[in-house]
Structures are given as C-alpha cells and as structure tokens.
Design a protein around this motif. Structure first.
Motif, PDB file in Angstrom:
ATOM      1  N   ASN A  56       0.813  -1.220   0.000  1.00 17.77           N
ATOM      2  CA  ASN A  56       0.000   0.000   0.000  1.00 17.77           C
ATOM      3  C   ASN A  56       0.844   1.268   0.000  1.00 17.77           C
ATOM      4  OD1 ASN A  56      -2.330  -1.542   0.063  1.00 17.77           O
ATOM      5  ND2 ASN A  56      -2.343  -1.610   2.320  1.00 17.77           N
ATOM      6  N   GLY A  57       1.894   1.285  -0.826  1.00 18.25           N
ATOM      7  CA  GLY A  57       2.659   2.513  -1.000  1.00 18.25           C
ATOM      8  C   GLY A  57       3.741   2.773   0.029  1.00 18.25           C
ATOM      9  N   THR A  58       3.948   1.860   0.969  1.00 14.21           N
ATOM     10  CA  THR A  58       4.986   2.092   1.977  1.00 14.21           C
ATOM     11  C   THR A  58       5.818   0.839   2.210  1.00 14.21           C
ATOM     12  OG1 THR A  58       3.497   3.590   3.137  1.00 14.21           O
ATOM     13  CG2 THR A  58       5.435   2.871   4.351  1.00 14.21           C
ATOM     14  N   LEU A  59       7.115   1.053   2.352  1.00 12.32           N
ATOM     15  CA  LEU A  59       7.980  -0.025   2.837  1.00 12.32           C
ATOM     16  C   LEU A  59       8.758   0.539   4.023  1.00 12.32           C
ATOM     17  CD1 LEU A  59       9.278  -2.815   2.727  1.00 12.32           C
ATOM     18  CD2 LEU A  59      10.911  -1.934   1.058  1.00 12.32           C
ATOM     19  N   ALA A  60       8.503   0.012   5.199  1.00  5.71           N
ATOM     20  CA  ALA A  60       9.209   0.454   6.412  1.00  5.71           C
ATOM     21  C   ALA A  60      10.048  -0.713   6.919  1.00  5.71           C
ATOM     22  CB  ALA A  60       8.212   0.903   7.476  1.00  5.71           C
ATOM     23  N   VAL A  61      11.352  -0.479   7.018  1.00  3.89           N
ATOM     24  CA  VAL A  61      12.241  -1.557   7.450  1.00  3.89           C
ATOM     25  C   VAL A  61      13.266  -1.033   8.450  1.00  3.89           C
ATOM     26  CG1 VAL A  61      12.075  -2.784   5.242  1.00  3.89           C
ATOM     27  CG2 VAL A  61      13.941  -1.176   5.597  1.00  3.89           C
ATOM     28  N   THR A  62      13.789  -1.931   9.253  1.00  4.32           N
ATOM     29  CA  THR A  62      14.932  -1.621  10.100  1.00  4.32           C
ATOM     30  C   THR A  62      16.128  -2.377   9.550  1.00  4.32           C
ATOM     31  OG1 THR A  62      13.569  -1.285  12.046  1.00  4.32           O
ATOM     32  CG2 THR A  62      15.888  -1.817  12.436  1.00  4.32           C
ATOM     33  N   THR A  81      27.399  -6.822   8.359  1.00  2.33           N
ATOM     34  CA  THR A  81      26.138  -7.235   7.734  1.00  2.33           C
ATOM     35  C   THR A  81      25.003  -6.276   8.068  1.00  2.33           C
ATOM     36  OG1 THR A  81      25.448  -8.553   9.644  1.00  2.33           O
ATOM     37  CG2 THR A  81      26.784  -9.681   7.972  1.00  2.33           C
ATOM     38  N   TYR A  82      23.974  -6.295   7.241  1.00  4.07           N
ATOM     39  CA  TYR A  82      22.688  -5.683   7.568  1.00  4.07           C
ATOM     40  C   TYR A  82      21.748  -6.818   7.952  1.00  4.07           C
ATOM     41  CZ  TYR A  82      24.051  -1.214   5.374  1.00  4.07           C
ATOM     42  OH  TYR A  82      24.670  -0.024   5.049  1.00  4.07           O
ATOM     43  N   ASN A  83      21.211  -6.755   9.147  1.00  2.00           N
ATOM     44  CA  ASN A  83      20.284  -7.778   9.649  1.00  2.00           C
ATOM     45  C   ASN A  83      20.878  -9.186   9.532  1.00  2.00           C
ATOM     46  OD1 ASN A  83      18.689  -5.552   9.942  1.00  2.00           O
ATOM     47  ND2 ASN A  83      17.132  -6.132   8.443  1.00  2.00           N
ATOM     48  N   GLY A  84      22.180  -9.272   9.718  1.00  2.00           N
ATOM     49  CA  GLY A  84      22.823 -10.582   9.802  1.00  2.00           C
ATOM     50  C   GLY A  84      23.282 -11.193   8.497  1.00  2.00           C
ATOM     51  N   ASP A  97       6.077   5.418  -4.085  1.00  2.00           N
ATOM     52  CA  ASP A  97       6.105   4.847  -2.729  1.00  2.00           C
ATOM     53  C   ASP A  97       6.910   5.715  -1.767  1.00  2.00           C
ATOM     54  OD1 ASP A  97       4.644   2.653  -3.485  1.00  2.00           O
ATOM     55  OD2 ASP A  97       6.281   1.198  -3.290  1.00  2.00           O
ATOM     56  N   ARG A  98       6.688   5.470  -0.483  1.00  2.00           N
ATOM     57  CA  ARG A  98       7.546   6.022   0.566  1.00  2.00           C
ATOM     58  C   ARG A  98       8.342   4.865   1.172  1.00  2.00           C
ATOM     59  NH1 ARG A  98       5.660  10.175   5.178  1.00  2.00           N
ATOM     60  NH2 ARG A  98       6.141  11.572   3.432  1.00  2.00           N
ATOM     61  N   LEU A  99       9.668   5.053   1.190  1.00  2.00           N
ATOM     62  CA  LEU A  99      10.563   4.053   1.791  1.00  2.00           C
ATOM     63  C   LEU A  99      11.090   4.631   3.097  1.00  2.00           C
ATOM     64  CD1 LEU A  99      12.450   1.512   1.733  1.00  2.00           C
ATOM     65  CD2 LEU A  99      14.005   2.852   0.285  1.00  2.00           C
ATOM     66  N   VAL A 100      10.864   3.919   4.196  1.00  2.00           N
ATOM     67  CA  VAL A 100      11.322   4.384   5.506  1.00  2.00           C
ATOM     68  C   VAL A 100      12.308   3.347   6.050  1.00  2.00           C
ATOM     69  CG1 VAL A 100      10.617   5.075   7.830  1.00  2.00           C
ATOM     70  CG2 VAL A 100       9.069   5.461   5.888  1.00  2.00           C
ATOM     71  N   VAL A 101      13.540   3.785   6.287  1.00  2.00           N
ATOM     72  CA  VAL A 101      14.557   2.859   6.788  1.00  2.00           C
ATOM     73  C   VAL A 101      15.089   3.372   8.115  1.00  2.00           C
ATOM     74  CG1 VAL A 101      16.792   1.752   6.365  1.00  2.00           C
ATOM     75  CG2 VAL A 101      15.281   2.257   4.432  1.00  2.00           C
ATOM     76  N   THR A 102      14.952   2.576   9.150  1.00  2.00           N
ATOM     77  CA  THR A 102      15.601   2.897  10.423  1.00  2.00           C
ATOM     78  C   THR A 102      16.926   2.150  10.460  1.00  2.00           C
ATOM     79  OG1 THR A 102      13.509   3.269  11.520  1.00  2.00           O
ATOM     80  CG2 THR A 102      15.407   2.816  12.936  1.00  2.00           C
ATOM     81  N   LEU A 103      17.995   2.945  10.455  1.00  2.10           N
ATOM     82  CA  LEU A 103      19.337   2.364  10.465  1.00  2.10           C
ATOM     83  C   LEU A 103      19.833   2.320  11.900  1.00  2.10           C
ATOM     84  CD1 LEU A 103      21.953   1.486   8.884  1.00  2.10           C
ATOM     85  CD2 LEU A 103      22.643   3.894   9.052  1.00  2.10           C
ATOM     86  N   GLU A 104      20.157   1.127  12.382  1.00  2.00           N
ATOM     87  CA  GLU A 104      20.741   0.970  13.714  1.00  2.00           C
ATOM     88  C   GLU A 104      22.222   0.692  13.545  1.00  2.00           C
ATOM     89  OE1 GLU A 104      16.805  -1.124  15.767  1.00  2.00           O
ATOM     90  OE2 GLU A 104      18.717  -2.217  15.693  1.00  2.00           O
ATOM     91  N   GLY A 136      26.081   2.706  18.226  1.00  2.00           N
ATOM     92  CA  GLY A 136      25.034   2.549  19.234  1.00  2.00           C
ATOM     93  C   GLY A 136      23.795   3.381  18.977  1.00  2.00           C
ATOM     94  N   ALA A 137      23.896   4.353  18.042  1.00  2.00           N
ATOM     95  CA  ALA A 137      22.747   5.237  17.764  1.00  2.00           C
ATOM     96  C   ALA A 137      21.951   4.710  16.568  1.00  2.00           C
ATOM     97  CB  ALA A 137      23.239   6.651  17.481  1.00  2.00           C
ATOM     98  N   SER A 138      20.802   5.343  16.316  1.00  2.00           N
ATOM     99  CA  SER A 138      20.037   4.984  15.126  1.00  2.00           C
ATOM    100  C   SER A 138      19.461   6.246  14.496  1.00  2.00           C
ATOM    101  CB  SER A 138      18.936   3.980  15.471  1.00  2.00           C
ATOM    102  OG  SER A 138      17.954   4.614  16.242  1.00  2.00           O
ATOM    103  N   ARG A 139      19.017   6.118  13.245  1.00  2.00           N
ATOM    104  CA  ARG A 139      18.463   7.253  12.518  1.00  2.00           C
ATOM    105  C   ARG A 139      17.426   6.717  11.554  1.00  2.00           C
ATOM    106  NH1 ARG A 139      20.478  12.520  10.941  1.00  2.00           N
ATOM    107  NH2 ARG A 139      19.554  13.188   8.981  1.00  2.00           N
ATOM    108  N   THR A 140      16.325   7.449  11.418  1.00  2.00           N
ATOM    109  CA  THR A 140      15.282   7.013  10.485  1.00  2.00           C
ATOM    110  C   THR A 140      15.314   7.889   9.231  1.00  2.00           C
ATOM    111  OG1 THR A 140      13.914   6.128  12.245  1.00  2.00           O
ATOM    112  CG2 THR A 140      12.808   6.628  10.176  1.00  2.00           C
TER     113      THR A 140
END
Ligand code: C2O
Ligand code: CU
Ligand code: CU
Length: 488
Positions: A56-62, A81-84, A97-104, A136-140
């Motif tokens: 539905n127009g959005t992909l939100a991932v960490t 790695t990203y997510n292992g 679309d809107r792509l939302v990525v939270t980078l840890e 140790g920080a994250s950003r969206t």
C-alpha cells in the motif's frame, strides 16, 4: 568438504590468521549470530537475498549494521552485515512509494545510509550523506520516491566519509528494485528474475582484515575471492527455452568485472537505473564499482556454462607507472549456469520503454571536471598520493559546483591520472554522449586512465546539496569527491 577447508586456511594468509581461521572453524556454530546467512562452499545452488516489498505505498524496514561471523567454506569469516546477512535484504518498491529505513548502528565506527542512484531528496532525513550515525545510535531515513521515478536496480550502502571502503568491502550493501512495466510485458512475464550482488570481501576472522596498507588503498582494495550474493561460485540451474533476467550490481569497493557467459550472448535491458528502449545484444559487459546492469540470458542447449569475469587492466597506481605494475584482475569464474533440456531460444520484447533521452539534450552550460592523483598533495595521506577533483580534496564545508534547478549541463570528465576512475553523481542521472545503444541512463560511468567521457545531466525536479565522487571507494575516502548544490 576437504577442498573448501583447505581453501579457507590458504586464504587465511599468515600463520596467525590461519590459526584464527581454525579457531573460527571449530567454533563456527557458537560464534555465528546469523541463522540465515548464505552457504558459500563452491558448487552450492544459487540463492538470493531476502526480499522486502512495499505494501500500500509504503515499505518500512529496520536495517541493523553489525559485525557478524558468516559462513565461509566449511567455517566462518568476519563480515559486516545488515540484519545478519551480506548482501542485506533486497528492498522492492514502486514509483510513488515512501521508503522508511531505520538504520541501527551496531558497528564500532560511524556509519550512515545512501540510496545509490535513487532520484530522491539529498536533504534532511532523506538521502543525506553529510549526516552520520554514531556507534550505538540509530536514525530514520524517509525517502519519497517520485511517481515519475525510473524503474530499475539501485542499491544501498554506507557513505560516512573516510570509512566507506572498509564498510562496503566488509559487506554492507543491498539491492533496491523500483518495479516497472516491463514485468507486465507478455514476453517477460515468465522470466526468471535473479538479483546478483557481486562482492570481494576480505577473508579473515576479525576486524583486522578491514584495514589495508596505504599502497592498497591507493590502488583500491580487492579481496581474495569474488562472491555472488555472498556465495562462492554457485550453480545457477536454468531451463532451455526460458528467459533468465539477471539484475546485477557491482558492490565491490574497487574491483571491475568484465562479464561474459560462455556460449551465450547477453541481452542488455538496462544500465544503472535506466531502462533501454529495446534489448541490445552484447558479448561482454564491463561493470565498474557502483554500476548495475540488467540483462537477459536465453539458454537453449543443455550443458554447463561459466559466468566469467575476464581479465581487466585498470591502469597503474603511480605517475608514469613509477609506483608498480599494472593493476590487473585475472580471469575468474563467478558462477556456473547448468542448463537442462533443449529448446529454441525464447523471444524478448521488441520494445522495453519509451525513448526519454531527449530530456538530456540542449545543455545550457558546460564544465570540465578533472579527476587527479598527484604526489605530495594535501590529499590526506601526508606526503603520499593526493586524490582530487579539480585539484581539490573533499571538504564537506565547501561547495564546488552550484547551479539552478531545471538546468541541463554537459560535463566533460577528464581523467588526468594513470588509473581508471568510475565517476558517480548522486540524485541526478545522466546520458553518456556518443555511447552505444547498449547504454541508457547512468549514474556511474568509468573514465579510463588518461581518457575523457562527456555526460549530459538534466538537474530536474529535486534540488539539494550532495556529492559526486570516484566509486573506487578508497579513492573517495582519500578525498576524490566534490560537493554540488542544486538550488531551487
Ligand atoms: Cu554508491 Cu556516493 O555512492
Ligand atoms: Cu550514490
Ligand atoms: Cu578513483
């Protein structure tokens, strides 16, 4: 089993590294934090990264960037790695679309995220490579993909200046697909789509493998093995009469791949993020670091065929060759395609996309951009080689090129050095003047040693301040990068 174990120990290098490798072998299960990483012993079946698709127009991932012991041969190796996994998951979105990525950031150094080739804002919390994320920080990050965005293959990787080469070579990279209408063409519906991320990571048991000598940095680091989606020489099973559609990204820090497939032509469908007007047949394709290519393979006869990287010579590291011989990559087998059955070649669509190259016509300004390597410059390697663009080393506080939104510019990229440099511009794609029909819209182009390439760039829709640089990532880290500000 014996073979991969021996390979691992040999690649371990020195006695100490080999011992570390042995320890890693013995403790493989205990030390691996990744349940889903790729098996890598040569000859296993081809696999692709996990796919995360927008709904539905959005992909939100960490995406969590972290050191991980991943399988290698019958043991493990130290990777980032990203997510292992390396490569990280493939992100699949559509125009609009809107792509939302939270980078840890689980690394012990700063990192950040860049969406290579996407035509999205380079400002704020979008594709802003000037902002970094502390350990140790994250950003969206929020990327609004224009509804007019070209479809194609893009990729994500870190872009924190000074650490990009070790982080990308260490394994931090993944594919982004912007879906498109060719998927619905009747001739493409039944094609077998494969995402192929090429890398050549360092092989070792700890973080020490991520640092290299100044000489290696100058040449651009190359690892001892080439991996296809993190696997060594996988087997790609194919059926005669089928359409194989391969979408390949060169995620190596410095290695070039001159690709050819035994017994088969490559039918180019797209370059970087730009769909060609029609499939164009070639016998080989040079893919420089950062570049992507999409092509069809049409198997018809049973047999085993090697996907090869042919020998490529990308110049000499010093002025006049005084600092060592040619930087060559010998011929390698990347994968083996095993074709079953016999059938006539499948048919490809006659037309893939409308010709939109006219938007790059009639430039309103021209410039020359010179890529240089000089001795003793202020290039950040005290008394060593200075890596520059237009004689200057990267300074995030300085704007090197400023122009108004809406202009089309013609740039002549001059390589005044003895090595090839793949030139890359963020956010705005370009056309290469005089390029053959097998080359469409590009965001990265190789400028051969001592040569020049002319490109035309429409600076449309999106204003903002970002960078252009050499995609041999060691060169970028050493200062071969400039800042561009497109003002609204
Ligand atoms: Cu692939 Cu500036 O990046
Ligand atoms: Cu980029
Ligand atoms: Cu370079």
């Amino acid at each position: 089993m014996q073979r991969s174990r021996r390979e691992f120990l040999v690649l371990g290098g020195t006695g100490v590294a080999a011992l570390g490798g042995l320890a890693a072998l013995l403790g493989a299960c205990a030390s691996s934090r990744s349940g889903s990483s790729f098996p890598v012993a040569p000859g296993l079946a081809f696999r692709q990264p996990d796919v995360l698709t927008s709904v539905n127009g959005t992909l939100a991932v960490t995406l969590r960037a972290a050191p991980t012991m991943v399988p290698h041969g019958s043991g493990t190796r130290y990777a980032l790695t990203y997510n292992g996994t390396t490569p990280g998951p493939t992100l699949r979105v559509r125009p609009g679309d809107r792509l939302v990525v939270t980078l840890e950031n689980g690394l012990d150094a700063e990192t950040n995220l860049h969406t290579h080739g996407l035509h999205v804002s380079p400002s704020g919390d979008a594709d802003n490579i000037f902002a970094t994320v502390a350990p140790g920080a994250s950003r969206t990050y929020t990327y609004d993909i224009p509804s007019t965005h070209r479809s194609g293959l893009f990729w994500y990787h870190p872009h924190a200046h000074g650490t990009v080469a070790p982080q990308v070579a260490g394994g931090l990279a993944g594919a982004i697909i912007v879906e498109d209408a060719i998927d619905e063409l009747p001739e493409m519906v039944a094609s077998v789509e494969r995402v192929i991320v090429l890398s050549d990571p360092p092989i070792g048991s700890g973080p020490g493998t991520m640092s290299v000598s100044p000489m290696t940095q100058m040449q651009g680091r190359q690892g001892p093995v080439v991996l296809v989606n993190g696997m060594s020489q996988p087997i790609v099973p194919a059926r005669a009469g089928s359409r194989e559609r391969w979408r390949l990204v060169n995620a190596s820090a410095a290695r070039y791949y001159r690709l050819a497939l035994d017994g088969h032509a490559l039918h180019v469908l797209a370059t970087d993020g730009g769909r060609l007007v029609a499939p164009t047949e070639v016998s080989e394709i040079l893919v420089a670091p950062g570049e992507r290519v999409e092509f069809a393979v049409l198997p018809s006869k049973a047999g085993n065929y090697s996907l090869r990287a042919l020998r490529y010579d990308r110049g000499r590291p010093g002025m006049g060759g005084g600092m060592g011989g040619a930087i060559s990559t010998g011929e390698l087998t990347l994968a083996t395609v095993t074709v079953a059955g016999s059938a006539s070649e499948a048919v490809l669509p006659v037309r893939l996309a409308a010709d939109d190259s006219a938007s790059a016509a009639a430039p309103s300004a021209t410039r020359t951009v010179t890529l240089g390597m000089g001795m003793g410059g202020g290039g950040g390697m005290g008394g060593g080689m200075g890596f520059t663009i237009d004689g200057r080393s990267f300074d995030p506080a300085r704007t090197d090129i400023e122009l108004p939104l809406g202009h089309v510019e013609e740039w002549t990229l001059v390589n005044a050095s003895t090595m090839d440099h793949p030139f890359h511009l963020h956010v705005w794609s370009f056309r290469v003047v005089g390029a053959p029909a097998s080359v469409g819209w590009k965001d990265t182009v190789n400028v051969p040693a001592g040569g020049a390439v002319t490109i035309r760039i429409p600076f449309t829709e999106i204003p903002g301040r970002t960078v252009y640089h050499c995609h041999i990532l060691d060169h970028e880290d050493l200062g071969m990068m400039g800042v561009i500000d497109v003002t609204s």
